[in-house]
Design a protein around this motif. Structure first.
Motif, PDB file in Angstrom:
ATOM      1  N   LEU A  64       1.067   8.724 -11.282  1.00  0.00           N
ATOM      2  CA  LEU A  64       0.623   7.456 -12.125  1.00  0.00           C
ATOM      3  C   LEU A  64      -0.717   7.097 -12.013  1.00  0.00           C
ATOM      4  O   LEU A  64      -1.191   7.295 -10.817  1.00  0.00           O
ATOM      5  N   SER A  65      -1.343   6.538 -12.888  1.00  0.00           N
ATOM      6  CA  SER A  65      -2.759   6.104 -12.958  1.00  0.00           C
ATOM      7  C   SER A  65      -2.665   4.504 -12.571  1.00  0.00           C
ATOM      8  O   SER A  65      -1.336   3.813 -12.159  1.00  0.00           O
ATOM      9  N   ASN A  66      -3.876   4.100 -12.092  1.00  0.00           N
ATOM     10  CA  ASN A  66      -3.717   2.614 -11.828  1.00  0.00           C
ATOM     11  C   ASN A  66      -3.194   1.646 -12.658  1.00  0.00           C
ATOM     12  O   ASN A  66      -2.510   0.850 -12.152  1.00  0.00           O
ATOM     13  N   ASP A  67      -3.356   1.992 -13.963  1.00  0.00           N
ATOM     14  CA  ASP A  67      -2.812   0.982 -15.091  1.00  0.00           C
ATOM     15  C   ASP A  67      -1.258   1.106 -14.795  1.00  0.00           C
ATOM     16  O   ASP A  67      -0.473   0.131 -15.040  1.00  0.00           O
ATOM     17  N   GLU A  68      -0.758   2.395 -14.719  1.00  0.00           N
ATOM     18  CA  GLU A  68       0.722   2.440 -14.521  1.00  0.00           C
ATOM     19  C   GLU A  68       1.402   2.086 -13.263  1.00  0.00           C
ATOM     20  O   GLU A  68       2.435   1.430 -13.394  1.00  0.00           O
ATOM     21  N   ILE A  69       0.480   2.077 -12.201  1.00  0.00           N
ATOM     22  CA  ILE A  69       0.892   1.502 -10.930  1.00  0.00           C
ATOM     23  C   ILE A  69       0.831   0.029 -11.257  1.00  0.00           C
ATOM     24  O   ILE A  69       1.786  -0.565 -10.672  1.00  0.00           O
ATOM     25  N   ALA A  70      -0.102  -0.425 -11.816  1.00  0.00           N
ATOM     26  CA  ALA A  70       0.020  -1.953 -11.810  1.00  0.00           C
ATOM     27  C   ALA A  70       1.062  -2.521 -12.663  1.00  0.00           C
ATOM     28  O   ALA A  70       1.766  -3.572 -12.403  1.00  0.00           O
ATOM     29  N   ALA A  71       1.495  -1.929 -13.966  1.00  0.00           N
ATOM     30  CA  ALA A  71       2.873  -2.147 -14.652  1.00  0.00           C
ATOM     31  C   ALA A  71       4.088  -1.975 -13.666  1.00  0.00           C
ATOM     32  O   ALA A  71       4.747  -3.037 -13.612  1.00  0.00           O
ATOM     33  N   ARG A  72       4.163  -0.923 -13.024  1.00  0.00           N
ATOM     34  CA  ARG A  72       5.281  -0.809 -12.216  1.00  0.00           C
ATOM     35  C   ARG A  72       5.555  -1.889 -11.059  1.00  0.00           C
ATOM     36  O   ARG A  72       6.589  -2.323 -10.667  1.00  0.00           O
ATOM     37  N   MET A  73       4.297  -2.090 -10.309  1.00  0.00           N
ATOM     38  CA  MET A  73       4.341  -3.120  -9.280  1.00  0.00           C
ATOM     39  C   MET A  73       4.212  -4.614  -9.713  1.00  0.00           C
ATOM     40  O   MET A  73       4.218  -5.686  -8.840  1.00  0.00           O
ATOM     41  N   VAL A  74       4.063  -4.659 -11.082  1.00  0.00           N
ATOM     42  CA  VAL A  74       3.574  -6.150 -11.731  1.00  0.00           C
ATOM     43  C   VAL A  74       2.584  -6.737 -11.025  1.00  0.00           C
ATOM     44  O   VAL A  74       2.716  -7.764 -10.303  1.00  0.00           O
TER      45      VAL A  74
ATOM     46  N   THR B 155      -5.821  -4.911  -8.640  1.00  0.00           N
ATOM     47  CA  THR B 155      -4.984  -5.205  -7.471  1.00  0.00           C
ATOM     48  C   THR B 155      -4.548  -3.833  -7.052  1.00  0.00           C
ATOM     49  O   THR B 155      -4.547  -3.351  -5.959  1.00  0.00           O
ATOM     50  N   ALA B 156      -4.051  -3.071  -7.960  1.00  0.00           N
ATOM     51  CA  ALA B 156      -3.459  -1.828  -7.753  1.00  0.00           C
ATOM     52  C   ALA B 156      -4.573  -0.727  -7.316  1.00  0.00           C
ATOM     53  O   ALA B 156      -4.294  -0.203  -6.413  1.00  0.00           O
ATOM     54  N   LYS B 157      -5.669  -0.825  -7.850  1.00  0.00           N
ATOM     55  CA  LYS B 157      -6.875  -0.007  -7.476  1.00  0.00           C
ATOM     56  C   LYS B 157      -7.165  -0.548  -5.947  1.00  0.00           C
ATOM     57  O   LYS B 157      -7.351   0.449  -5.272  1.00  0.00           O
ATOM     58  N   THR B 158      -7.234  -1.576  -5.689  1.00  0.00           N
ATOM     59  CA  THR B 158      -7.578  -2.235  -4.371  1.00  0.00           C
ATOM     60  C   THR B 158      -6.491  -1.400  -3.385  1.00  0.00           C
ATOM     61  O   THR B 158      -6.621  -0.978  -2.236  1.00  0.00           O
ATOM     62  N   HIS B 159      -5.303  -1.502  -3.721  1.00  0.00           N
ATOM     63  CA  HIS B 159      -4.269  -0.930  -2.570  1.00  0.00           C
ATOM     64  C   HIS B 159      -4.545   0.450  -2.589  1.00  0.00           C
ATOM     65  O   HIS B 159      -4.164   0.938  -1.486  1.00  0.00           O
TER      66      HIS B 159
ATOM     67  N   GLU C 137       0.880  -1.329   0.077  1.00  0.00           N
ATOM     68  CA  GLU C 137       0.042  -0.188  -0.047  1.00  0.00           C
ATOM     69  C   GLU C 137       0.792   1.243  -0.050  1.00  0.00           C
ATOM     70  O   GLU C 137       0.576   2.282  -0.767  1.00  0.00           O
ATOM     71  N   ARG C 138       1.961   1.193   0.773  1.00  0.00           N
ATOM     72  CA  ARG C 138       2.914   2.151   0.574  1.00  0.00           C
ATOM     73  C   ARG C 138       3.492   2.598  -0.582  1.00  0.00           C
ATOM     74  O   ARG C 138       3.649   3.721  -1.127  1.00  0.00           O
ATOM     75  N   GLU C 139       3.828   1.346  -1.355  1.00  0.00           N
ATOM     76  CA  GLU C 139       4.492   1.620  -2.655  1.00  0.00           C
ATOM     77  C   GLU C 139       3.623   2.058  -3.488  1.00  0.00           C
ATOM     78  O   GLU C 139       3.762   3.073  -4.469  1.00  0.00           O
ATOM     79  N   ALA C 140       2.183   1.893  -3.405  1.00  0.00           N
ATOM     80  CA  ALA C 140       0.911   2.353  -4.256  1.00  0.00           C
ATOM     81  C   ALA C 140       0.855   3.891  -3.989  1.00  0.00           C
ATOM     82  O   ALA C 140       0.648   4.664  -4.936  1.00  0.00           O
ATOM     83  N   VAL C 141       1.119   4.220  -2.819  1.00  0.00           N
ATOM     84  CA  VAL C 141       0.877   5.773  -2.337  1.00  0.00           C
ATOM     85  C   VAL C 141       1.941   6.576  -2.866  1.00  0.00           C
ATOM     86  O   VAL C 141       1.634   7.545  -3.378  1.00  0.00           O
ATOM     87  N   VAL C 142       3.235   6.073  -2.904  1.00  0.00           N
ATOM     88  CA  VAL C 142       4.204   6.801  -3.263  1.00  0.00           C
ATOM     89  C   VAL C 142       3.936   6.840  -5.026  1.00  0.00           C
ATOM     90  O   VAL C 142       4.328   7.830  -5.498  1.00  0.00           O
ATOM     91  N   LEU C 143       3.445   5.874  -5.682  1.00  0.00           N
ATOM     92  CA  LEU C 143       3.356   5.969  -7.140  1.00  0.00           C
ATOM     93  C   LEU C 143       2.272   6.845  -7.422  1.00  0.00           C
ATOM     94  O   LEU C 143       2.163   7.612  -8.456  1.00  0.00           O
ATOM     95  N   VAL C 144       1.269   6.906  -6.758  1.00  0.00           N
ATOM     96  CA  VAL C 144       0.026   7.796  -6.983  1.00  0.00           C
ATOM     97  C   VAL C 144       0.446   9.284  -6.918  1.00  0.00           C
ATOM     98  O   VAL C 144       0.334  10.119  -7.455  1.00  0.00           O
ATOM     99  N   ALA C 145       1.384   9.453  -5.728  1.00  0.00           N
ATOM    100  CA  ALA C 145       2.108  10.905  -5.454  1.00  0.00           C
ATOM    101  C   ALA C 145       3.067  11.354  -6.578  1.00  0.00           C
ATOM    102  O   ALA C 145       3.269  12.646  -6.899  1.00  0.00           O
ATOM    103  N   HIS C 146       3.316  10.370  -7.597  1.00  0.00           N
ATOM    104  CA  HIS C 146       4.240  10.813  -8.673  1.00  0.00           C
ATOM    105  C   HIS C 146       3.268  10.932  -9.893  1.00  0.00           C
ATOM    106  O   HIS C 146       3.799  10.916 -11.071  1.00  0.00           O
TER     107      HIS C 146
END
Length: 225
Positions: free
Chosen positions: A170-180, A185-189, A159-168
């Motif tokens: 990134l969209s949910n799709d981009e977060i998903a690609a970055r976090m594999v 699941t990205a949207k859930t985080h 969840e922390r990783e997702a928050v950091v990426l949101v702060a940069h």
């Protein structure tokens, strides 16, 4: 259908936005207001998906209008997007802090404007444009508060990783690609982090991330996975 409320004291600005929005099959302008007080009343009456609110208006300005919409439980589904004439308006960050989902500069090109309305309507990041990053960067040059923010210690590592990426930005799709992980699941985080941090939307989640020191000015998104 995306339902939009226009709140601006300049009739020409309102008519221009309305003309543009009315051309779209999936967007409907449900009402117009000339000041924040009228806008607040019309928001309660029509319950739009998006309220496009000018930041500087008579009677009730955009910041206070945003604050009242965000504080009203009956208006939880209304996403406020601030309209401003200047990309680095000193009041914009205050509007984001008050609960705005993002902001647009009035000289935005039509294609970007329509895209931004659709992005805001689905609750996704309206924070990627470089102008928003400049604004946030200018704010966070001030000393960070010593507290870590409400519920920050309750976040899982992912969840922390997702928050950091949101702060940069990134969209949910981009977060998903970055976090594999999958977009769902990205949207859930992201949603769980918002719940734990009492963030009304992604804009407030970004503010909390910067204020808590999870992200620093001009840092780049981390490489994960």
């Amino acid at each position: 259908m995306i339902r939009v409320l226009l709140v601006d004291d300049q009739p020409l600005i309102r008519s221009g936005f309305r003309a543009l929005l009315d051309l779209e099959d999936d967007i409907e302008v449900v009402a117009e207001a000339a000041n924040g007080q009228e806008g607040l009343a019309l928001a309660r009456e029509h319950l739009p998906d998006i309220a496009l609110v000018d930041i500087q208006m008579p009677v009730l300005d955009g910041i206070e209008t945003t604050r009242r919409i965000a504080a009203d439980p009956a208006l939880t589904g209304v996403h406020v997007v601030i309209l401003t004439n200047y990309g680095l308006d000193e009041y914009v960050f205050n509007a984001l802090s008050a609960g705005a989902a993002g902001f647009l500069v009035k000289d935005i090109v039509p294609e970007d404007f329509l895209h931004a309305v659709r992005v805001a309507a689905r609750g996704d990041a309206l924070l990627a444009p470089s102008i928003t990053r400049k604004l946030i960067n200018r704010y966070v040059t001030q000393p960070l508060p010593t507290n870590t923010g409400p519920g920050l210690e309750e976040l899982t590592g992912r969840e922390r990783e997702a928050v950091v990426l949101v702060a940069h930005g990134l969209s949910n799709d981009e977060i998903a690609a970055r976090m594999v992980i999958s977009p769902l699941t990205a949207k859930t985080h992201v949603n769980r982090a918002m719940t734990k941090l009492y963030a009304r939307d992604r804009a407030q989640l970004v503010i909390l991330a910067y204020e808590a020191g999870l992200v620093t000015p001009r840092s780049s998104p981390p490489h994960l996975g």
